[in-house]
Design a protein around this motif. Sequence first.
Motif, mmCIF file in Angstrom:
data_model
loop_
_atom_site.group_PDB
_atom_site.id
_atom_site.type_symbol
_atom_site.label_atom_id
_atom_site.label_comp_id
_atom_site.label_asym_id
_atom_site.label_seq_id
_atom_site.Cartn_x
_atom_site.Cartn_y
_atom_site.Cartn_z
ATOM 1 N N UNK A 1 0.792 -1.270 0.186
ATOM 2 C CA UNK A 1 0.092 0.083 0.070
ATOM 3 C C UNK A 1 0.951 1.260 0.113
ATOM 4 N N UNK A 2 1.663 1.060 0.883
ATOM 5 C CA UNK A 2 2.720 2.532 0.962
ATOM 6 C C UNK A 2 3.495 2.728 -0.358
ATOM 7 N N UNK A 3 3.636 2.009 -0.918
ATOM 8 C CA UNK A 3 4.353 1.926 -2.553
ATOM 9 C C UNK A 3 3.317 2.447 -3.622
ATOM 10 N N UNK A 4 2.122 1.713 -3.506
ATOM 11 C CA UNK A 4 1.069 2.256 -4.496
ATOM 12 C C UNK A 4 0.668 3.699 -4.204
ATOM 13 N N UNK A 5 0.716 3.964 -2.957
ATOM 14 C CA UNK A 5 0.297 5.618 -2.541
ATOM 15 C C UNK A 5 1.766 6.602 -3.020
ATOM 16 N N UNK A 6 2.610 6.039 -3.008
ATOM 17 C CA UNK A 6 3.931 6.800 -3.434
ATOM 18 C C UNK A 6 3.922 6.916 -4.918
ATOM 19 N N UNK A 7 3.601 6.013 -5.595
ATOM 20 C CA UNK A 7 3.463 6.067 -7.345
ATOM 21 C C UNK A 7 2.309 6.894 -7.571
ATOM 22 N N UNK A 8 1.439 7.217 -6.731
ATOM 23 C CA UNK A 8 0.104 7.989 -6.923
ATOM 24 C C UNK A 8 0.509 9.544 -6.578
ATOM 25 N N UNK B 1 1.816 10.394 -3.132
ATOM 26 C CA UNK B 1 1.862 10.763 -1.863
ATOM 27 C C UNK B 1 2.627 9.678 -0.989
ATOM 28 N N UNK B 2 3.617 10.403 -0.203
ATOM 29 C CA UNK B 2 4.547 9.502 0.478
ATOM 30 C C UNK B 2 4.010 9.573 1.769
ATOM 31 N N UNK B 3 3.396 8.556 2.405
ATOM 32 C CA UNK B 3 2.935 8.212 3.646
ATOM 33 C C UNK B 3 4.145 8.105 4.632
ATOM 34 N N UNK B 4 5.114 7.925 4.399
ATOM 35 C CA UNK B 4 6.436 7.885 5.419
ATOM 36 C C UNK B 4 6.746 9.703 5.737
ATOM 37 N N UNK B 5 6.305 10.480 4.835
ATOM 38 C CA UNK B 5 6.805 11.873 5.339
ATOM 39 C C UNK B 5 5.723 12.475 5.971
#
Length: 230
Positions: free
Chosen positions: A191-198, A200-204
């Motif tokens: 999920x985190x990677x899918x959001x990064x591709x979209x 949005x970096x959820x680790x930031x």
Amino acid sequence: MNYTGQYNEVSTLTHELGHTMHSYYSNKTQPFATADYATFVAEVASTFNEVLLNDMMQKKLKDDDMRLSLLMSMLDGFKGTLFRQTQFAEFELAIHEAAEKGTPLTGKVLTQMYGDITRKYYGHDKGVCTVEDNVAVEWAAIPHFYMNFYVYQYSTSFVASQALAAKVLDGDKEAKKRYIEFISSGGSDYPIELLKKAGVDMTSSEPFDKTIEAMNGIMDEIETILDKQK
């Protein structure tokens, strides 16, 4: 769902159609094995749709009382999803930590824990809000606490959708394209990677910062209308 054309029903339908779009695009694009998406992103498309609906309505409405009603409803959504679900998640974590220490999870213990956390979130001791004693037993009526760490994902999905929608509403055509690719991705990656591709970096801190910015913008609009009505 029951539908009589009231705005809250329009909003609910918009929300559920977000789930429909997510499932439709994922099933259409992905093979069976990766078509299902993780719970971590399950509420992204639904709340993304709500942001678009609210933005459209704010631009269309001219009556200040109607705008104020909608803005207050939007603000309540931030309270209920971003803050309240995070509060729930903190309580859930406290339950598990207590169990790991060997603390018996009696009704009295859970009520004390829930009451303390709720008072902290609502600023009870600082005089911001008054949390009545009976609120402390609310935990018993919330079914999500009988599942494994579910509630925090409402908050993470909400924050992600706010950040995604902000990019689309700013007119970024690539953001729109990335969003369609995201809801077409199912469970093909973490999920985190899918959001990064979209985008949005959820680790930031960016998604959270954009969400607070959006919430502050809503409160500014509310104050502007109220100032006009004095």
